[in-house]
Design an enzyme around this catalytic site. Structure first.
Site, PDB file in Angstrom:
ATOM      1  N   HIS A 248       0.833  -1.213   0.000  1.00 30.55           N
ATOM      2  CA  HIS A 248       0.000   0.000   0.000  1.00 30.55           C
ATOM      3  C   HIS A 248       0.863   1.257   0.000  1.00 30.55           C
ATOM      4  O   HIS A 248       0.661   2.163  -0.810  1.00 30.55           O
ATOM      5  CB  HIS A 248      -0.912   0.011   1.232  1.00 30.55           C
ATOM      6  CG  HIS A 248      -1.990  -1.021   1.166  1.00 30.55           C
ATOM      7  ND1 HIS A 248      -2.055  -2.075   2.043  1.00 30.55           N
ATOM      8  CD2 HIS A 248      -3.028  -1.160   0.337  1.00 30.55           C
ATOM      9  CE1 HIS A 248      -3.099  -2.822   1.746  1.00 30.55           C
ATOM     10  NE2 HIS A 248      -3.709  -2.290   0.715  1.00 30.55           N
ATOM     11  N   ASP A 268      10.008  -6.501  -4.396  1.00 33.50           N
ATOM     12  CA  ASP A 268       9.010  -7.077  -3.481  1.00 33.50           C
ATOM     13  C   ASP A 268       9.091  -8.599  -3.614  1.00 33.50           C
ATOM     14  O   ASP A 268       9.355  -9.109  -4.713  1.00 33.50           O
ATOM     15  CB  ASP A 268       7.601  -6.577  -3.850  1.00 33.50           C
ATOM     16  CG  ASP A 268       6.605  -6.770  -2.711  1.00 33.50           C
ATOM     17  OD1 ASP A 268       6.087  -5.755  -2.202  1.00 33.50           O
ATOM     18  OD2 ASP A 268       6.341  -7.940  -2.328  1.00 33.50           O
ATOM     19  N   ALA A 325      10.757   4.274   7.120  1.00 34.42           N
ATOM     20  CA  ALA A 325       9.526   4.575   7.865  1.00 34.42           C
ATOM     21  C   ALA A 325       8.721   3.288   8.013  1.00 34.42           C
ATOM     22  O   ALA A 325       7.498   3.319   8.074  1.00 34.42           O
ATOM     23  CB  ALA A 325       8.715   5.641   7.143  1.00 34.42           C
ATOM     24  N   SER A 326       9.429   2.138   8.055  1.00 33.89           N
ATOM     25  CA  SER A 326       8.685   0.868   8.190  1.00 33.89           C
ATOM     26  C   SER A 326       8.698   0.421   9.654  1.00 33.89           C
ATOM     27  O   SER A 326       7.832   0.809  10.433  1.00 33.89           O
ATOM     28  CB  SER A 326       9.263  -0.194   7.253  1.00 33.89           C
ATOM     29  OG  SER A 326      10.618  -0.477   7.553  1.00 33.89           O
ATOM     30  N   ASP A 351      12.315   7.221  10.840  1.00 35.44           N
ATOM     31  CA  ASP A 351      11.094   7.523  11.612  1.00 35.44           C
ATOM     32  C   ASP A 351      10.845   6.471  12.686  1.00 35.44           C
ATOM     33  O   ASP A 351      10.050   6.702  13.598  1.00 35.44           O
ATOM     34  CB  ASP A 351       9.908   7.562  10.634  1.00 35.44           C
ATOM     35  CG  ASP A 351       8.613   8.040  11.286  1.00 35.44           C
ATOM     36  OD1 ASP A 351       8.677   9.038  12.037  1.00 35.44           O
ATOM     37  OD2 ASP A 351       7.550   7.434  11.049  1.00 35.44           O
ATOM     38  N   GLU A 356      11.516   2.044  21.060  1.00 34.57           N
ATOM     39  CA  GLU A 356      10.941   3.398  21.088  1.00 34.57           C
ATOM     40  C   GLU A 356      10.329   3.652  22.460  1.00 34.57           C
ATOM     41  O   GLU A 356       9.835   2.717  23.104  1.00 34.57           O
ATOM     42  CB  GLU A 356       9.862   3.525  20.001  1.00 34.57           C
ATOM     43  CG  GLU A 356      10.432   3.341  18.601  1.00 34.57           C
ATOM     44  CD  GLU A 356       9.368   3.421  17.503  1.00 34.57           C
ATOM     45  OE1 GLU A 356       8.179   3.616  17.812  1.00 34.57           O
ATOM     46  OE2 GLU A 356       9.758   3.298  16.322  1.00 34.57           O
ATOM     47  N   HIS A 379       8.528   8.492  14.990  1.00 35.18           N
ATOM     48  CA  HIS A 379       7.463   7.578  14.527  1.00 35.18           C
ATOM     49  C   HIS A 379       6.162   8.342  14.239  1.00 35.18           C
ATOM     50  O   HIS A 379       5.116   8.048  14.830  1.00 35.18           O
ATOM     51  CB  HIS A 379       7.226   6.469  15.554  1.00 35.18           C
ATOM     52  CG  HIS A 379       6.573   5.256  14.970  1.00 35.18           C
ATOM     53  ND1 HIS A 379       6.800   3.981  15.417  1.00 35.18           N
ATOM     54  CD2 HIS A 379       5.670   5.115  13.951  1.00 35.18           C
ATOM     55  CE1 HIS A 379       6.069   3.119  14.728  1.00 35.18           C
ATOM     56  NE2 HIS A 379       5.371   3.795  13.819  1.00 35.18           N
ATOM     57  N   ILE A 380       6.274   9.296  13.332  1.00 39.41           N
ATOM     58  CA  ILE A 380       5.101  10.130  13.025  1.00 39.41           C
ATOM     59  C   ILE A 380       4.567   9.893  11.612  1.00 39.41           C
ATOM     60  O   ILE A 380       3.748  10.665  11.113  1.00 39.41           O
ATOM     61  CB  ILE A 380       5.446  11.638  13.162  1.00 39.41           C
ATOM     62  CG1 ILE A 380       6.699  11.974  12.339  1.00 39.41           C
ATOM     63  CG2 ILE A 380       5.598  12.036  14.619  1.00 39.41           C
ATOM     64  CD1 ILE A 380       6.870  13.438  12.050  1.00 39.41           C
ATOM     65  N   GLY A 381       5.028   8.821  10.969  1.00 42.54           N
ATOM     66  CA  GLY A 381       4.601   8.573   9.581  1.00 42.54           C
ATOM     67  C   GLY A 381       3.094   8.633   9.414  1.00 42.54           C
ATOM     68  O   GLY A 381       2.573   9.196   8.460  1.00 42.54           O
ATOM     69  N   GLY A 382       2.361   8.029  10.353  1.00 41.73           N
ATOM     70  CA  GLY A 382       0.904   7.987  10.218  1.00 41.73           C
ATOM     71  C   GLY A 382       0.218   9.018  11.100  1.00 41.73           C
ATOM     72  O   GLY A 382      -1.003   8.973  11.267  1.00 41.73           O
TER      73      GLY A 382
HETATM   74  N1  LIG Z   1       6.185   5.037  10.192  1.00 37.88           N
HETATM   75  C1  LIG Z   1       4.912   4.867  10.362  1.00 37.88           C
HETATM   76  O1  LIG Z   1       4.251   5.609  11.082  1.00 37.88           O
HETATM   77  C2  LIG Z   1       4.223   3.750   9.643  1.00 37.88           C
HETATM   78  C3  LIG Z   1       2.892   3.916   9.245  1.00 37.88           C
HETATM   79  C4  LIG Z   1       2.264   2.879   8.584  1.00 37.88           C
HETATM   80  C5  LIG Z   1       2.923   1.693   8.351  1.00 37.88           C
HETATM   81  N2  LIG Z   1       4.207   1.541   8.764  1.00 37.88           N
HETATM   82  C6  LIG Z   1       4.940   0.291   8.489  1.00 37.88           C
HETATM   83  O2  LIG Z   1       5.003   0.130   7.091  1.00 37.88           O
HETATM   84  C7  LIG Z   1       4.819  -1.232   6.790  1.00 37.88           C
HETATM   85  C8  LIG Z   1       4.315  -1.369   5.365  1.00 37.88           C
HETATM   86  O3  LIG Z   1       3.002  -0.858   5.269  1.00 37.88           O
HETATM   87  P1  LIG Z   1       2.081  -1.186   4.003  1.00 37.88           P
HETATM   88  O4  LIG Z   1       0.743  -0.671   4.328  1.00 37.88           O
HETATM   89  O5  LIG Z   1       2.702  -0.731   2.760  1.00 37.88           O
HETATM   90  O6  LIG Z   1       2.080  -2.774   4.055  1.00 37.88           O
HETATM   91  P2  LIG Z   1       1.674  -3.764   2.888  1.00 37.88           P
HETATM   92  O7  LIG Z   1       1.429  -5.066   3.548  1.00 37.88           O
HETATM   93  O8  LIG Z   1       0.621  -3.173   2.045  1.00 37.88           O
HETATM   94  O9  LIG Z   1       3.002  -3.870   2.027  1.00 37.88           O
HETATM   95  C9  LIG Z   1       4.156  -4.523   2.445  1.00 37.88           C
HETATM   96  C10 LIG Z   1       4.851  -5.071   1.233  1.00 37.88           C
HETATM   97  O10 LIG Z   1       6.103  -5.614   1.635  1.00 37.88           O
HETATM   98  C11 LIG Z   1       6.308  -6.805   0.896  1.00 37.88           C
HETATM   99  N3  LIG Z   1       7.286  -7.626   1.604  1.00 37.88           N
HETATM  100  C12 LIG Z   1       7.120  -8.393   2.696  1.00 37.88           C
HETATM  101  N4  LIG Z   1       8.280  -8.989   3.034  1.00 37.88           N
HETATM  102  C13 LIG Z   1       9.186  -8.579   2.127  1.00 37.88           C
HETATM  103  C14 LIG Z   1      10.559  -8.856   1.946  1.00 37.88           C
HETATM  104  N5  LIG Z   1      11.220  -9.682   2.753  1.00 37.88           N
HETATM  105  N6  LIG Z   1      11.191  -8.278   0.908  1.00 37.88           N
HETATM  106  C15 LIG Z   1      10.514  -7.454   0.071  1.00 37.88           C
HETATM  107  N7  LIG Z   1       9.215  -7.167   0.182  1.00 37.88           N
HETATM  108  C16 LIG Z   1       8.569  -7.719   1.202  1.00 37.88           C
HETATM  109  C17 LIG Z   1       4.930  -7.427   0.815  1.00 37.88           C
HETATM  110  O11 LIG Z   1       4.857  -8.385  -0.225  1.00 37.88           O
HETATM  111  C18 LIG Z   1       4.071  -6.208   0.578  1.00 37.88           C
HETATM  112  O12 LIG Z   1       3.914  -5.933  -0.808  1.00 37.88           O
HETATM  113  C19 LIG Z   1       3.826  -1.701   7.855  1.00 37.88           C
HETATM  114  O13 LIG Z   1       3.911  -3.086   8.066  1.00 37.88           O
HETATM  115  C20 LIG Z   1       4.259  -0.926   9.068  1.00 37.88           C
HETATM  116  O14 LIG Z   1       5.183  -1.691   9.794  1.00 37.88           O
HETATM  117  C21 LIG Z   1       4.865   2.541   9.418  1.00 37.88           C
HETATM  118  O1  LIG Z   2       1.815   0.621  11.906  1.00 35.97           O
HETATM  119  C1  LIG Z   2       1.492   1.789  11.726  1.00 35.97           C
HETATM  120  O2  LIG Z   2       0.398   2.128  11.236  1.00 35.97           O
HETATM  121  C2  LIG Z   2       2.462   2.870  12.054  1.00 35.97           C
HETATM  122  O3  LIG Z   2       3.643   2.380  12.534  1.00 35.97           O
HETATM  123  C3  LIG Z   2       1.886   3.951  12.896  1.00 35.97           C
HETATM  124  O4  LIG Z   2       1.824   3.551  14.224  1.00 35.97           O
HETATM  125  P1  LIG Z   2       1.250   4.553  15.342  1.00 35.97           P
HETATM  126  O5  LIG Z   2      -0.230   4.560  15.210  1.00 35.97           O
HETATM  127  O6  LIG Z   2       1.700   3.982  16.640  1.00 35.97           O
HETATM  128  O7  LIG Z   2       1.828   5.907  15.059  1.00 35.97           O
END
Ligand SMILES: NC(=O)c1ccc[n+]([C@@H]2O[C@H](COP(=O)([O-])OP(=O)(O)OC[C@H]3O[C@@H](n4cnc5c(N)ncnc54)[C@H](O)[C@@H]3O)[C@@H](O)[C@H]2O)c1
Ligand SMILES: O=C(O)[C@H](O)COP(=O)(O)O
Length: 496
Positions: A248, A268, A325-326, A351, A356, A379-382
């Site tokens: 996503h 991916d 930001a993962s 991020d 944390e 950790h403010i991505g979302g």
């Molecule tokens: N910083 C933030 O505030 C914040 C906010 C939202 C999400 N996130 C993190 O971002 C991550 C990703 O979000 P998303 O919505 O895009 O998830 P998603 O599930 O839509 O996408 C993750 C992608 O990673 C791929 N993947 C999994 N393992 C892999 C690997 N070993 N090598 C390559 N690709 C791989 C999957 O096939 C998938 O397409 C979440 O799991 C979350 O941990 C962080």
């Molecule tokens: O997994 C998520 O959606 C992000 O890491 C955001 O997490 P948070 O709601 O704790 O900011």
């Protein structure tokens, strides 16, 4: 029921006005009487009627008092308006106002309001709890809401006998022991894409900020240092962005980056449809070697833990940038700090961190502090108003649908099931071990009781089965009790 002639009257046909000022007897009379089914009761305070008294009456009639009265406090208002309104809840299998919801980590008010309108009891806390605090709280909680910080272990769930469901008001669900929850019959819900755009926008901002060293220029000027330089600062137009994890967020970043004139490649493990002119590469190393900017968007898993370490950083182009930001543990921060100090990596935006703080205001240290062209965010991505409001609505909706109807659509660790309930029947939910013979035993209970089943659906995963049955009201409690006794049953509920 006795009614006083001079009692104030408001409300429509299905409201009941109660209390003649000065007469305590009517309170008692009211609680004892069997009134026609009203939708609400209006209370008028008189000298010795306390709020507690009103609340007890309300509770006796499966109602809750409008919380605006509690907030109002102070002297009694003019008697022409009710001091409190008690809305009576429809008869449900379990009184809704006894369902306890614990919301941690500053979950959005949109969720709080939705639970309030269901009349659930809500407790909120701004940060995460320690495991010991969580265990204590979970003893009588039915619904737990968390974000990314609160770790919910198998151990913490052991004492949570009443726990029905967990809502992760975020994308990531790695903070919950999903299998332990599954084995205990507890579905876990999340918001898979409500903060996607917020993260993608932050990443695009960081690509430009790193290319122009904006963090450093701003910090220098805050300290009174005017340093106007062009060396080492670039346009992003025509540069290559490498995206690891094209889900996503990754694919959204790819779309936005291309609109800014970047070339976009991604890696991916799953086959993904490229957006626009984005293109897939076959290996992580190929992506790292081809990119000016690398941005990580994978979930945390065994395969992604430290997927960017010293070896991978060596594959990156000299003078390239890394954005994470993962999840914090995806990158070896010590190796990244070395790469930055040596100048092989020209900058980084981070991020998320392996550890944390549980709350704002707690101190924080990382090996990246003080390094040039490194943007650190907590950790403010979302963390945008839009994302939090949308997540609040999405996860609260899933939790409410599960509590009220047993719907598990969208649960990340549970068999998926959703179908409408006929108002004339009662619904029984039975989570059971997925072993041979369960349905035979269930059906033998039903045939012994000669029950007419209106719907019966059983969905399974490798550990558990989730059976939902709609059946005749007259026998539903008997069937529920018999199902509870089956040795294979994990959780059994009745809903109406
Ligand atoms: N910083 C933030 O505030 C914040 C906010 C939202 C999400 N996130 C993190 O971002 C991550 C990703 O979000 P998303 O919505 O895009 O998830 P998603 O599930 O839509 O996408 C993750 C992608 O990673 C791929 N993947 C999994 N393992 C892999 C690997 N070993 N090598 C390559 N690709 C791989 C999957 O096939 C998938 O397409 C979440 O799991 C979350 O941990 C962080
Ligand atoms: O997994 C998520 O959606 C992000 O890491 C955001 O997490 P948070 O709601 O704790 O900011």
């Amino acid at each position: 029921m006795q009614e006083a002639d001079d009692r104030p009257r408001t409300g429509g046909r299905e409201d009941i006005d109660i209390i003649r000022p000065g007469d305590n007897e009517h309170l008692t009379a009211f609680t004892d009487c069997n009134v026609r089914a009203p939708k609400s009761i209006n209370f008028y305070r008189f000298p010795y009627a306390s709020f507690t008294r009103f609340r007890n009456i309300a509770a006796a009639h499966r109602g809750t008092i409008d919380s605006s009265w509690v907030k109002m406090g102070g002297p009694a208002p003019a008697v022409s308006a009710p001091d409190a309104t008690c809305t009576l809840l429809p008869l449900t299998s379990f009184p809704k106002n006894k369902i306890k919801v614990l919301l941690l980590e500053n979950i959005s008010n949109t969720a709080v309001e939705m639970f309030e309108s269901e009349r659930f009891q809500i407790e909120t806390a701004p940060g995460a709890l320690t495991e010991a605090e969580l265990v204590e709280k979970l003893r009588d909680v039915h619904v737990l809401g968390i974000r990314s910080k609160m770790h919910v272990s198998a151990e913490a769930m052991k004492a949570a006998r009443r726990l029905l469901a967990i809502g992760c008001f975020c994308i990531g669900t790695n903070q919950v022991d999903l299998e332990a929850a599954n084995l205990r019959g507890v579905p876990v819900f999340n918001a898979p894409f409500s903060n996607t755009r917020s993260v993608a926008e932050l990443v695009i901002g960081e690509v430009i900020a790193l290319a122009r060293q904006l963090g450093d220029r701003s910090a220098e000027l805050h300290r009174g240092t005017w340093k106007k330089v062009a060396k080492g600062c670039f346009e992003i137009r025509g540069k290559t962005l490498g995206i690891v994890g094209y889900g996503h967020i990754g694919s959204q970043v790819g779309v936005l980056a291309e609109m800014l004139g970047m070339q976009v490649k991604f890696f991916d493990i799953a086959t993904k449809m490229p957006m626009g002119n984005n293109s897939a590469v076959a290996t992580l190393e190929e992506l790292l070697a081809a990119s000016d900017f690398v941005t990580l968007h994978v979930p945390l898993s065994d395969a992604t833990t430290r997927m960017i370490g010293a070896g991978q950083l060596q594959h990156m182009r000299k003078g390239s940038y890394l954005i994470n930001a993962s999840r914090g543990s995806v990158v070896d921060l010590a190796a990244l700090a070395d790469g930055l100090r040596e100048g092989r990596i020209a900058g980084a935006a981070v991020d998320v961190y392996p550890t944390e703080p549980e709350k704002n205001s707690n101190g924080f240290t990382t090996e990246l502090q003080g390094l040039a062209n490194v943007i650190l965010t907590p950790h403010i991505g979302g963390s945008t108003e839009e994302a939090q409001a949308a997540i609040g609505r999405e996860v609260a909706t899933s939790l409410i649908k599960y509590v009220n109807r047993g719907t598990t659509t969208g649960a990340v660790n549970f068999p998926q099931l959703e179908f409408p309930q006929d108002s004339k029947s009662h619904r029984i939910l039975n989570v059971h071990q997925n072993v041979p013979g369960v349905l035979r035993n269930v059906n033998s209970i039903i045939s012994d009781l000669d029950v007419n089943i209106k719907a019966q659906v059983n969905v399974t995963d490798s550990n558990i089965g989730y059976l939902v049955m709609d059946l005749d009201k007259a026998v539903s409690h008997e069937v529920e009790a018999a199902l509870r006794e089956l040795p294979t049953s994990i959780k059994t509920r009745i809903l109406y």
